[in-house]
Write an enzyme that holds these catalytic residues in place. Structure first.
Site, PDB file in Angstrom:
ATOM      1  N   ASP A 177      22.436  -0.168 -13.631  1.00 36.88           N
ATOM      2  CA  ASP A 177      21.697   1.043 -13.980  1.00 36.88           C
ATOM      3  C   ASP A 177      21.453   1.087 -15.498  1.00 36.88           C
ATOM      4  OD1 ASP A 177      22.001   2.035 -11.236  1.00 36.88           O
ATOM      5  OD2 ASP A 177      24.103   2.202 -11.784  1.00 36.88           O
ATOM      6  N   HIS A 182      27.256   5.809  -9.139  1.00 40.55           N
ATOM      7  CA  HIS A 182      26.215   4.789  -8.942  1.00 40.55           C
ATOM      8  C   HIS A 182      25.439   5.185  -7.680  1.00 40.55           C
ATOM      9  CE1 HIS A 182      24.075   1.085  -8.457  1.00 40.55           C
ATOM     10  NE2 HIS A 182      24.621   0.883  -7.295  1.00 40.55           N
TER      11      HIS A 182
END
Ligand code: NDP
Length: 342
Positions: A161, A189
């Site tokens: 990410d 996440h």
């Protein structure tokens, strides 16, 4: 004297991310060109042939740094003496599966793996969980490995990410990835994560990303709107975009991020900056203690592992986004508690 090889265990060694990981690790991309590696690939019985095939290919590469490869379906063999454990294999969500079923199925994988790590891994083992739901799987594995291995040795991957956020900024600002520092991923996440550029800088460090965006987009309000409406959703939903365009999931970039995560944890992050990883909260920024939550982190190398960068100012917008993602993590933790797992 020859350096003793570092034992690295990859679970899901017959899967796609495992396949993308192992050749780069064996080539020295993760631990550097001077550290020999012993690879252990753990699989479930159905995955053994694929892992064994990958091991044959590793042999055919004749990597100078790779001393040996073991393929096994026994966690006690796979984690025996391991120094770095990369927990990739997980139970994917299938059609009609409820979140509780997914958490329960993965608890049945990560609980026993945590037990095995506690029983046989090197006392200094460090663990990164890639398999989803990664934060909560790490929480489960850490609880199972306790008290033999301290919980803070368990982390979960949010580096993909982080790298995706940097990638979006390089495109928008027309600069190289090495010109952007101070991005942070907060929370889970998942789609609730908060990719944060509030403290990010460009170039030599005296220009804030937000100011460059404001200049390009016609003011700070427009820059914030771009961050909220375009940047954040694009980073958070990038996995789905890749599947849509590529017709298959983001395997190579996930493996690359796992390598970045372990490399920076093992060798240390550059002094001035930070990266992102999900680590066990000690209550930093008001995140409940014990949750595995993504923060801006730094490492001073293997002995220390990742430490949360403290003292960053958070505005109301950031606090609200972090709180929403942390609430999701609390919900996942409570769901596995209700299953009697923690
Ligand atoms: P992949 O190797 O593609 O993915 C493995 C895990 O990584 C999944 O949980 C996946 O989550 C997660 N993941 C995290 N980030 C990403 C990303 N950016 N893109 C894609 N996946 C990501 O899965 P495969 O099915 O190819 O392989 C899994 C292997 O694990 C199989 O060989 C299976 O047999 C094995 N396995 C091994 C176990 C063990 O060793 N005990 C236990 C369970 C499975 P998501 O599902 O959300 O995409």
């Amino acid at each position: 004297m020859a350096t003793e090889p570092t034992t690295v265990t990859i679970t899901g060694g017959g899967g796609q991310i495992g396949y993308a990981l192992m050749f780069r690790i064996a080539a020295g991309d993760m631990l550097g060109p001077d550290r020999p590696v012993r690879l252990r690939l753990l699989e479930i019985p159905q995955g053994m042939r694929a892992a064994e095939g990958a091991a044959l290919e590793l042999q055919d590469c004749a990597f100078p740094l790779l001393t040996d490869v073991d393929v096994t379906d026994d966690p006690l063999t796979a984690f025996n003496g391991t120094r770095i454990a990369m927990l990739v294999g997980a139970r994917p969500r299938t059609a009609g599966m409820e979140r509780g079923d997914l958490l329960a199925a993965n608890a049945g994988i990560f609980g026993p793996q945590g037990d095995a790590i506690g029983a046989v891994a090197d006392d200094g083992v460090r663990v990164v969980v890639v398999g989803n739901p990664a934060n909560t799987n790490a929480l489960i594995a850490a609880a199972s490995a306790s008290p033999d291995i301290p919980a803070e040795r368990f982390t979960a991957l949010t580096r993909l990410d982080h790298n995706r956020a940097v990638g979006q900024l390089t495109e928008k600002l027309g600069v190289g990835a090495d010109q952007i520092e101070g991005v942070a991923i907060w929370g889970n996440h998942s789609a609730s994560q908060f990719p944060d550029v509030t403290h990010a800088v460009v170039g030599s460090g005296d220009t804030m990303v937000i100011d460059v965006l404001a200049e390009r987009l016609g003011g700070h309000e427009a820059a914030t709107a771009w961050l909220d409406d375009v940047f954040i959703p694009r980073v958070a939903k990038r996995g789905a975009e890749i599947i849509d365009v590529r017709g298959s999931s983001s395997v190579a970039s996930a493996a690359n991020a796992a390598i970045d995560h372990v490399r920076d944890e093992q060798l240390g992050t550059p002094r001035r900056t930070w990266t992102s990883a999900a680590v066990v909260s000690r209550g930093e920024y008001g995140v409940p203690e014990g949750l595995v939550c993504s923060f801006p982190v730094r490492s001073r190398g293997h002995e220390h592992g990742y430490e949360v960068v403290e003292g960053l100012d958070l505005d109301d917008r950031s606090r609200a986004r972090i709180a929403a993602s942390v609430d999701e993590l609390v919900g996942e933790r409570d769901a596995v508690r209700a299953l009697g797992v923690l």
